[in-house]
Write a protein that holds these residues in place. Structure first.
Motif, PDB file in Angstrom:
ATOM      1  N   ALA A  32     101.792  -1.557 -30.856  1.00  0.00           N
ATOM      2  CA  ALA A  32     100.531  -1.696 -31.578  1.00  0.00           C
ATOM      3  C   ALA A  32      99.692  -2.849 -31.064  1.00  0.00           C
ATOM      4  N   ALA A  33     100.268  -3.716 -30.246  1.00  0.00           N
ATOM      5  CA  ALA A  33      99.545  -4.892 -29.773  1.00  0.00           C
ATOM      6  C   ALA A  33      98.478  -4.512 -28.766  1.00  0.00           C
ATOM      7  N   GLY A  34      97.390  -5.275 -28.759  1.00  0.00           N
ATOM      8  CA  GLY A  34      96.363  -5.102 -27.739  1.00  0.00           C
ATOM      9  C   GLY A  34      95.374  -4.011 -28.093  1.00  0.00           C
ATOM     10  N   SER A  35      94.438  -3.794 -27.192  1.00  0.00           N
ATOM     11  CA  SER A  35      93.384  -2.816 -27.409  1.00  0.00           C
ATOM     12  C   SER A  35      93.913  -1.405 -27.294  1.00  0.00           C
ATOM     13  N   ALA A  36      93.324  -0.509 -28.094  1.00  0.00           N
ATOM     14  CA  ALA A  36      93.731   0.888 -28.048  1.00  0.00           C
ATOM     15  C   ALA A  36      92.956   1.673 -27.000  1.00  0.00           C
ATOM     16  N   LEU A  37      91.911   1.116 -26.451  1.00  0.00           N
ATOM     17  CA  LEU A  37      91.069   1.836 -25.507  1.00  0.00           C
ATOM     18  C   LEU A  37      91.680   1.802 -24.120  1.00  0.00           C
ATOM     19  N   ALA A  38      91.880   2.965 -23.544  1.00  0.00           N
ATOM     20  CA  ALA A  38      92.436   3.028 -22.200  1.00  0.00           C
ATOM     21  C   ALA A  38      91.471   2.396 -21.211  1.00  0.00           C
ATOM     22  N   ALA A  39      92.008   1.948 -20.083  1.00  0.00           N
ATOM     23  CA  ALA A  39      91.187   1.273 -19.072  1.00  0.00           C
ATOM     24  C   ALA A  39      90.399   2.311 -18.289  1.00  0.00           C
ATOM     25  N   GLU A  40      89.428   2.910 -18.943  1.00  0.00           N
ATOM     26  CA  GLU A  40      88.584   3.926 -18.328  1.00  0.00           C
ATOM     27  C   GLU A  40      87.128   3.581 -18.613  1.00  0.00           C
ATOM     28  N   PRO A  41      86.215   4.028 -17.768  1.00  0.00           N
ATOM     29  CA  PRO A  41      84.805   3.719 -18.013  1.00  0.00           C
ATOM     30  C   PRO A  41      84.267   4.465 -19.227  1.00  0.00           C
ATOM     31  N   ALA A  42      83.567   3.763 -20.092  1.00  0.00           N
ATOM     32  CA  ALA A  42      82.866   4.395 -21.196  1.00  0.00           C
ATOM     33  C   ALA A  42      81.387   4.426 -20.844  1.00  0.00           C
ATOM     34  N   ASN A  43      80.560   4.845 -21.787  1.00  0.00           N
ATOM     35  CA  ASN A  43      79.114   4.896 -21.568  1.00  0.00           C
ATOM     36  C   ASN A  43      78.432   4.543 -22.877  1.00  0.00           C
ATOM     37  N   PRO A  44      78.233   3.249 -23.127  1.00  0.00           N
ATOM     38  CA  PRO A  44      77.648   2.827 -24.410  1.00  0.00           C
ATOM     39  C   PRO A  44      76.287   3.445 -24.700  1.00  0.00           C
ATOM     40  N   ALA A  45      75.575   3.850 -23.653  1.00  0.00           N
ATOM     41  CA  ALA A  45      74.249   4.430 -23.865  1.00  0.00           C
ATOM     42  C   ALA A  45      74.290   5.958 -23.966  1.00  0.00           C
ATOM     43  N   ALA A  46      75.476   6.550 -24.030  1.00  0.00           N
ATOM     44  CA  ALA A  46      75.603   8.010 -24.010  1.00  0.00           C
ATOM     45  C   ALA A  46      74.829   8.659 -25.153  1.00  0.00           C
ATOM     46  N   ARG A  47      74.146   9.743 -24.826  1.00  0.00           N
ATOM     47  CA  ARG A  47      73.395  10.501 -25.826  1.00  0.00           C
ATOM     48  C   ARG A  47      73.971  11.898 -26.019  1.00  0.00           C
ATOM     49  N   ARG A  48      74.900  12.309 -25.136  1.00  0.00           N
ATOM     50  CA  ARG A  48      75.510  13.637 -25.231  1.00  0.00           C
ATOM     51  C   ARG A  48      77.031  13.446 -25.171  1.00  0.00           C
ATOM     52  N   ILE A  49      77.632  13.294 -26.335  1.00  0.00           N
ATOM     53  CA  ILE A  49      79.057  12.973 -26.427  1.00  0.00           C
ATOM     54  C   ILE A  49      79.841  14.220 -26.822  1.00  0.00           C
TER      55      ILE A  49
ATOM     56  N   THR B 224      84.580   9.033 -19.153  1.00  0.00           N
ATOM     57  CA  THR B 224      85.646   9.527 -20.018  1.00  0.00           C
ATOM     58  C   THR B 224      86.432   8.341 -20.555  1.00  0.00           C
ATOM     59  N   ALA B 225      86.637   8.293 -21.863  1.00  0.00           N
ATOM     60  CA  ALA B 225      87.409   7.208 -22.472  1.00  0.00           C
ATOM     61  C   ALA B 225      88.429   7.808 -23.416  1.00  0.00           C
ATOM     62  N   THR B 226      89.626   7.234 -23.429  1.00  0.00           N
ATOM     63  CA  THR B 226      90.712   7.704 -24.280  1.00  0.00           C
ATOM     64  C   THR B 226      91.022   6.659 -25.343  1.00  0.00           C
ATOM     65  N   ILE B 227      91.118   7.109 -26.582  1.00  0.00           N
ATOM     66  CA  ILE B 227      91.436   6.237 -27.712  1.00  0.00           C
ATOM     67  C   ILE B 227      92.870   6.518 -28.128  1.00  0.00           C
ATOM     68  N   LYS B 228      93.710   5.495 -28.122  1.00  0.00           N
ATOM     69  CA  LYS B 228      95.092   5.687 -28.528  1.00  0.00           C
ATOM     70  C   LYS B 228      95.171   6.031 -30.013  1.00  0.00           C
ATOM     71  N   ALA B 229      96.214   6.771 -30.384  1.00  0.00           N
ATOM     72  CA  ALA B 229      96.305   7.294 -31.746  1.00  0.00           C
ATOM     73  C   ALA B 229      97.708   7.136 -32.314  1.00  0.00           C
ATOM     74  N   LEU B 230      98.252   5.933 -32.227  1.00  0.00           N
ATOM     75  CA  LEU B 230      99.580   5.686 -32.782  1.00  0.00           C
ATOM     76  C   LEU B 230      99.560   5.813 -34.306  1.00  0.00           C
ATOM     77  N   PRO B 231     100.596   6.440 -34.898  1.00  0.00           N
ATOM     78  CA  PRO B 231     100.644   6.564 -36.359  1.00  0.00           C
ATOM     79  C   PRO B 231     101.131   5.288 -37.021  1.00  0.00           C
ATOM     80  N   LEU B 232     100.343   4.233 -36.875  1.00  0.00           N
ATOM     81  CA  LEU B 232     100.656   2.929 -37.439  1.00  0.00           C
ATOM     82  C   LEU B 232      99.426   2.417 -38.171  1.00  0.00           C
ATOM     83  N   SER B 233      99.610   1.920 -39.378  1.00  0.00           N
ATOM     84  CA  SER B 233      98.460   1.474 -40.159  1.00  0.00           C
ATOM     85  C   SER B 233      97.718   0.346 -39.466  1.00  0.00           C
ATOM     86  N   GLU B 234      98.448  -0.542 -38.773  1.00  0.00           N
ATOM     87  CA  GLU B 234      97.808  -1.703 -38.169  1.00  0.00           C
ATOM     88  C   GLU B 234      96.958  -1.369 -36.948  1.00  0.00           C
ATOM     89  N   THR B 235      97.063  -0.149 -36.425  1.00  0.00           N
ATOM     90  CA  THR B 235      96.255   0.219 -35.256  1.00  0.00           C
ATOM     91  C   THR B 235      94.908   0.832 -35.637  1.00  0.00           C
TER      92      THR B 235
END
Length: 294
Positions: A22-39, A119-130
């Protein structure tokens, strides 16, 4: 014409429930697009978070598990998150593909990442703290970090309050068996490391199927040995079960749950989503397990 939408939970991703993960960021080390308009949003929790952040108008398509909130039904459906077709996703002309961890198959993800689309991947561990980090990472991927921080802190406070209430529940705790499906008398149950097991424990119960890991079949002998006080199922979709369907099975005849036909039903996305509505889910399940405490 609205597409037929399916809600399939068989094949849910299974994760080892280890605090270190559960430690650390859940976002995989992939490029995101904060300005994306078509998600393209893939994964029920990811989609719920985007709606809570007010980004629904930027979503051009969702996967078939994304059935909440109501507005998702108006979005094109690109298929089940574990059986994705790259062509169907790329055909939406997205500038960001936001994936919940567990999406696949791997070959489809390889094609998507090679397409040049962010493409960005969000981790989905079944832990309340994540859950708060999951919210923050979705916000970061779409350029809504400030709103995500507010939502993350609100969700954490609500979850902390819900868990504080369940901690007060006296012993003995109720034993709960989550049934994902029953096919030809074979009972598919939620063992250790599943979303269902984590939710049962957060609600102050004991997962009666802790002798298995993941979503696996249970023998009649294992069901009897589990001694569930309650059976928990999804209230709609392909895995909906009625009391007659459950308690007519020979395996349940001698269980404590059968004495009172103690079957609990919850919305599947609410139960297993591990998103902003999780505090509500914990409270709802707790109130059903321990009505005398309310």
């Amino acid at each position: 014409m609205a597409k037929h939408r399916r809600f399939r939970r068989l094949g849910l991703p299974v994760f080892g429930v280890l605090a270190a993960m559960a430690a650390g960021s859940a976002l995989a080390a992939e490029p995101a697009n904060p300005a994306a308009r078509r998600i393209v949003s893939i994964g029920s929790a990811v989609t719920e978070i985007l709606y809570d952040l007010g980004a629904q108008d930027r979503i051009v398509a969702v996967d078939s598990t994304s059935t909440y909130p109501q507005g998702t039904k108006e979005k094109p459906d690109i298929g089940y998150l574990r059986a994705l077709s790259p062509e169907g996703i790329i055909g939406q002309n997205p500038d960001l593909i936001l994936l919940q961890d567990g999406a696949g198959p791997p070959d489809a993800l390889t094609v998507l990442r090679a397409s040049g689309i962010a493409t960005a991947t969000i981790k989905a561990l079944p832990l309340s703290e994540t859950i708060p980090d999951k919210i923050r990472d979705v916000g970061a991927a779409v350029g809504l970090g400030d709103k995500a921080e507010v939502l993350a802190q609100k969700t954490k406070a609500e979850l902390d309050a819900a868990l504080a209430e369940t901690a007060k529940i006296p012993q003995p705790r109720k034993r709960v068996l989550f049934i994902l499906s029953v096919a030809n008398g074979r009972i598919m149950a939620g063992g250790k490391g599943t979303e269902a097991a984590a939710m049962i424990e957060m609600a102050g119960g004991i997962n009666a199927a802790d002798q298995i890991t993941g979503y696996k079949p249970l023998t009649d002998e294992a069901v009897i040995a589990a001694r569930p006080d309650y059976v928990l199922v999804m209230q709609s979709g392909n895995h909906h079960l009625t009391p007659d369907q459950v308690f007519s099975l020979p395996a349940f005849l001698s269980t404590p749950a059968a004495d009172n036909r103690a079957l609990l039903q919850m919305d599947g996305l609410l139960l297993t989503g591990f998103g902003p509505r999780t505090p509500k889910a914990v409270g709802m399940l707790t109130s059903q397990l321990y009505p005398q405490s309310n």
